[in-house]
Design a protein around this motif. Structure first.
Motif, PDB file in Angstrom:
ATOM      1  N   LEU A  49       0.687  -1.185  -0.073  1.00  0.00           N
ATOM      2  CA  LEU A  49       0.189   0.123   0.070  1.00  0.00           C
ATOM      3  C   LEU A  49       0.967   1.320   0.013  1.00  0.00           C
ATOM      4  N   THR A  50       1.967   1.278   0.805  1.00  0.00           N
ATOM      5  CA  THR A  50       3.000   2.236   0.646  1.00  0.00           C
ATOM      6  C   THR A  50       3.620   2.439  -0.623  1.00  0.00           C
ATOM      7  N   SER A  51       3.934   1.500  -1.313  1.00  0.00           N
ATOM      8  CA  SER A  51       4.315   1.795  -2.542  1.00  0.00           C
ATOM      9  C   SER A  51       3.589   2.235  -3.489  1.00  0.00           C
ATOM     10  N   ARG A  52       2.391   2.105  -3.318  1.00  0.00           N
ATOM     11  CA  ARG A  52       1.131   2.446  -4.261  1.00  0.00           C
ATOM     12  C   ARG A  52       0.963   3.765  -4.095  1.00  0.00           C
ATOM     13  N   TRP A  53       0.864   4.445  -2.843  1.00  0.00           N
ATOM     14  CA  TRP A  53       0.484   5.910  -2.254  1.00  0.00           C
ATOM     15  C   TRP A  53       2.105   6.706  -2.703  1.00  0.00           C
ATOM     16  N   HIS A  54       3.120   6.201  -2.817  1.00  0.00           N
ATOM     17  CA  HIS A  54       4.408   6.754  -3.012  1.00  0.00           C
ATOM     18  C   HIS A  54       4.724   7.043  -4.364  1.00  0.00           C
ATOM     19  N   SER A  55       3.815   6.267  -5.184  1.00  0.00           N
ATOM     20  CA  SER A  55       3.932   6.266  -6.721  1.00  0.00           C
ATOM     21  C   SER A  55       3.013   7.545  -7.383  1.00  0.00           C
ATOM     22  N   THR A  56       2.275   8.111  -6.525  1.00  0.00           N
ATOM     23  CA  THR A  56       1.185   9.036  -7.142  1.00  0.00           C
ATOM     24  C   THR A  56       1.698  10.531  -6.797  1.00  0.00           C
ATOM     25  N   LEU A  57       1.478  11.555  -7.618  1.00  0.00           N
ATOM     26  CA  LEU A  57       1.841  12.653  -7.669  1.00  0.00           C
ATOM     27  C   LEU A  57       0.880  13.464  -6.622  1.00  0.00           C
ATOM     28  N   LEU A  58       1.505  14.727  -6.037  1.00  0.00           N
ATOM     29  CA  LEU A  58       0.485  15.345  -5.307  1.00  0.00           C
ATOM     30  C   LEU A  58       0.000  16.512  -6.065  1.00  0.00           C
ATOM     31  N   ASP A  59      -1.346  16.965  -5.483  1.00  0.00           N
ATOM     32  CA  ASP A  59      -2.179  17.809  -6.198  1.00  0.00           C
ATOM     33  C   ASP A  59      -1.473  19.261  -6.120  1.00  0.00           C
ATOM     34  N   ARG A  60      -1.096  19.719  -7.131  1.00  0.00           N
ATOM     35  CA  ARG A  60      -0.425  20.989  -7.246  1.00  0.00           C
ATOM     36  C   ARG A  60      -1.404  22.367  -7.004  1.00  0.00           C
ATOM     37  N   HIS A  61      -2.722  21.864  -6.978  1.00  0.00           N
ATOM     38  CA  HIS A  61      -3.617  23.181  -6.748  1.00  0.00           C
ATOM     39  C   HIS A  61      -4.147  23.021  -5.062  1.00  0.00           C
ATOM     40  N   ARG A  62      -3.285  22.265  -4.321  1.00  0.00           N
ATOM     41  CA  ARG A  62      -3.544  22.260  -2.922  1.00  0.00           C
ATOM     42  C   ARG A  62      -1.886  22.293  -2.235  1.00  0.00           C
ATOM     43  N   PRO A  63      -2.004  22.290  -1.040  1.00  0.00           N
ATOM     44  CA  PRO A  63      -0.668  22.505  -0.135  1.00  0.00           C
ATOM     45  C   PRO A  63      -0.110  20.812  -0.574  1.00  0.00           C
ATOM     46  N   LEU A  64       1.062  20.961  -0.861  1.00  0.00           N
ATOM     47  CA  LEU A  64       1.891  19.530  -1.250  1.00  0.00           C
ATOM     48  C   LEU A  64       2.115  18.833  -0.279  1.00  0.00           C
ATOM     49  N   TRP A  65       1.218  17.847   0.411  1.00  0.00           N
ATOM     50  CA  TRP A  65       1.337  17.050   1.422  1.00  0.00           C
ATOM     51  C   TRP A  65      -0.024  16.207   1.586  1.00  0.00           C
ATOM     52  N   GLU A  66       0.484  14.604   2.052  1.00  0.00           N
ATOM     53  CA  GLU A  66      -0.571  13.916   2.589  1.00  0.00           C
ATOM     54  C   GLU A  66      -0.231  13.123   3.627  1.00  0.00           C
ATOM     55  N   ILE A  67      -1.208  12.597   4.145  1.00  0.00           N
ATOM     56  CA  ILE A  67      -0.842  11.788   5.411  1.00  0.00           C
ATOM     57  C   ILE A  67      -1.999  10.761   5.570  1.00  0.00           C
ATOM     58  N   HIS A  68      -1.490   9.511   5.798  1.00  0.00           N
ATOM     59  CA  HIS A  68      -2.634   8.404   5.685  1.00  0.00           C
ATOM     60  C   HIS A  68      -2.233   7.609   7.153  1.00  0.00           C
ATOM     61  N   LEU A  69      -3.407   7.660   7.762  1.00  0.00           N
ATOM     62  CA  LEU A  69      -3.344   6.849   8.997  1.00  0.00           C
ATOM     63  C   LEU A  69      -4.081   5.527   8.737  1.00  0.00           C
ATOM     64  N   VAL A  70      -3.266   4.373   9.094  1.00  0.00           N
ATOM     65  CA  VAL A  70      -3.517   3.137   8.497  1.00  0.00           C
ATOM     66  C   VAL A  70      -3.713   2.094   9.901  1.00  0.00           C
ATOM     67  N   GLU A  71      -4.903   1.520   9.794  1.00  0.00           N
ATOM     68  CA  GLU A  71      -5.237   0.473  10.829  1.00  0.00           C
ATOM     69  C   GLU A  71      -5.375  -0.925  10.185  1.00  0.00           C
ATOM     70  N   GLY A  72      -5.312  -1.966  10.881  1.00  0.00           N
ATOM     71  CA  GLY A  72      -5.553  -3.122  10.225  1.00  0.00           C
ATOM     72  C   GLY A  72      -4.483  -4.235  10.336  1.00  0.00           C
ATOM     73  N   LEU A  73      -3.408  -3.843  10.972  1.00  0.00           N
ATOM     74  CA  LEU A  73      -2.176  -4.674  10.990  1.00  0.00           C
ATOM     75  C   LEU A  73      -2.767  -5.649  12.006  1.00  0.00           C
ATOM     76  N   GLN A  74      -2.257  -6.887  11.708  1.00  0.00           N
ATOM     77  CA  GLN A  74      -2.740  -8.084  12.513  1.00  0.00           C
ATOM     78  C   GLN A  74      -2.101  -8.272  13.838  1.00  0.00           C
ATOM     79  N   ASP A  75      -0.925  -7.472  13.983  1.00  0.00           N
ATOM     80  CA  ASP A  75      -0.250  -7.445  15.421  1.00  0.00           C
ATOM     81  C   ASP A  75      -0.625  -6.239  16.302  1.00  0.00           C
ATOM     82  N   GLY A  76      -1.569  -5.803  15.757  1.00  0.00           N
ATOM     83  CA  GLY A  76      -2.402  -4.540  16.528  1.00  0.00           C
ATOM     84  C   GLY A  76      -1.817  -3.374  16.663  1.00  0.00           C
TER      85      GLY A  76
END
Length: 454
Positions: free
Chosen positions: A102-129
């Motif tokens: 999933l990180t590989s996929r997110w890191h492949s996409t361009l940021l939207d230049r019409h907005r401030p140039l950052w994104e943050i993804h909070l990720v749940e669902g890891l099997q170890d909690g």
């Protein structure tokens, strides 16, 4: 409308679909004791209520983005935090493998230049909690050192602290920058002219080291490899941690620096990986090693870009790990000595020479028909020295994800994290097969260095 420094605007100018120019990072956290099933959704809701936003996270390219957006910034007065801060869940079974994909996929996409140039993804669902957070921000806004320094400013050494700011926030109040007085501008200009006047003798010293004494690694000495090819926009990302004490023990036994040992780990891993791919060149690989030009006493919140570039002979033509470490140690010592003798402006200009060929990489056919300036980027970024927490959640890992350029299909970036060194490896999905194998080879290289320096 503030203008961009040239060092920042170039990251916007060279960006294309095949070459996203953002730096990123994957952090792993352990939830506080007693955290319930709604912990992350509640955490995100509470953080979105925080209006303390650093000015750099409101900054976007000026409109129209295809002209002024390359040279000037504007501020977003109506920042849509809900767009930039996203809540995601992993597909089952929720292994680290799914998280890295999933990180590989997110890191492949361009940021939207019409907005401030950052994104943050909070990720749940890891099997170890545990839970994860992937963030990315454009290199025009922050370099890797700046990004890690900002992350540390949002963390706490106290596991009971619940006042840590959100990733876009700050502990320090936002203050307007004081206006620069004309006298200081003239003083700066005079200093720059003085440094420029010293370029000729500085260039003579560099030439003497490189040509007569053959002690300095220069660009275009690197062999052509499978890593130095035109790249696509899709990325792969791999990550793993190793105990810092193992690296420290090798450094003590060999008299090398910890960074030299890390470079030797990478050298051994790259040698084994290229042998596995039947692609190891006879000549040694050359690494570009970014060096922060910020002073250690600079306690301000970092922003922008202030990095130099050293070239290091990785000694991959040597089969003996101790011999490779000796080559790296000598190469880095000579390069750092030259940097130390130069002024900051001269250092920046020499760094520009080391990476100048990358500026021509977008020209059709250039990468395929010219030798690479270097083979790989290996960056060691200072991170937290102690166990850190974010609103009670224990920080388990900090894995940097970096930029790739045409002709540079692989990047290895690592950072210290308490008692560990956390490696993040970014590769072109098309050009670097079986990227995760490099992690196995890093482990082997570390064991070989331990055996060679006992």
């Amino acid at each position: 409308m503030p203008m961009m420094p040239v060092t920042d605007s170039m990251f916007l100018l060279v960006e294309t679909r095949e070459h996203p120019m953002h730096v990123g990072g994957l952090q792993l956290f352990r939830k506080p004791e007693g955290a319930g099933p709604d912990y992350l959704s509640t955490l995100r809701h509470d953080l979105l209520e925080n209006s303390n936003v650093r000015s750099i996270f409101r900054r976007r390219p000026a409109k129209p983005v295809n002209t002024l957006g390359h040279v000037a910034w504007s501020d977003d007065s109506e920042l849509d935090l809900d767009y930039h801060f996203r809540h995601s869940a992993l597909p089952q079974p929720g292994r680290i493998r799914e998280l890295l994909e999933l990180t590989s996929r997110w890191h492949s996409t361009l940021l939207d230049r019409h907005r401030p140039l950052w994104e943050i993804h909070l990720v749940e669902g890891l099997q170890d909690g545990r839970f994860a957070m992937y963030s990315k921000i454009h290199h025009a806004l922050l370099d890797g050192v700046s990004a890690l320094r900002h992350l540390q400013n949002t963390l706490s050494e106290d596991p009971d602290a619940r006042d840590c700011p959100p990733p876009w926030g700050s502990r320090a109040p936002q203050r307007a920058r004081p206006a620069r007085n004309p006298r200081s501008l003239f003083s700066t200009a005079g200093s720059s002219l003085s440094q420029l006047a010293g370029l000729a003798p500085a260039a003579a010293r560099v030439a003497n080291e490189a040509v007569r004494e053959q002690r300095l690694t220069l660009p275009l000495q690197a062999p052509k490899t499978m890593l130095n090819v035109p790249i696509g926009g899709a990325r792969r990302f791999a990550a793993q941690s190793w105990p810092l004490e193992r690296v420290r023990a090798i450094a003590t036994a060999s008299g090398a620096s910890r960074n030299d040992v890390v470079l030797a780990m990478c050298s051994g891993a790259l040698r084994d990986y290229l042998i596995e791919q039947r692609a190891l060149p006879d000549a040694p690989l050359i690494a570009m090693v970014p060096v922060s030009l910020r002073g250690k006493s600079d306690a301000r919140e970092a922003s922008g870009n202030n990095i130099g570039a050293l070239l290091c002979n990785l000694g991959t033509d040597q089969s003996d790990p101790a011999a490779r470490l000796a080559v790296i140690q000598r190469s880095m010592r000579d390069g750092k000595r030259i940097f130390k003798e130069l002024t900051p402006l001269q250092t920046l200009l020499l760094s520009g020479v080391n990476v100048a060929a990358l500026g021509a990489s977008p020209i059709p056919g250039f990468v395929g028909h010219t030798p690479p300036p270097f083979n790989v980027v290996i960056s060691n970024v200072p991170g937290p020295r102690k166990q850190m927490y974010w609103n009670g959640a224990q920080l388990d890992g900090v894995y940097p994800a970096s930029v790739l350029l045409d002709g540079q299909a692989l990047n290895i970036t690592l950072t210290s994290n308490g008692d560990n060194l956390d490696f993040g490896i970014t590769g072109c999905r098309r050009s670097v097969p079986h990227l995760q194998r490099i992690l196995t080879h890093l482990d082997t290289a570390l064991s070989e260095l331990e055996a060679a320096t006992k």
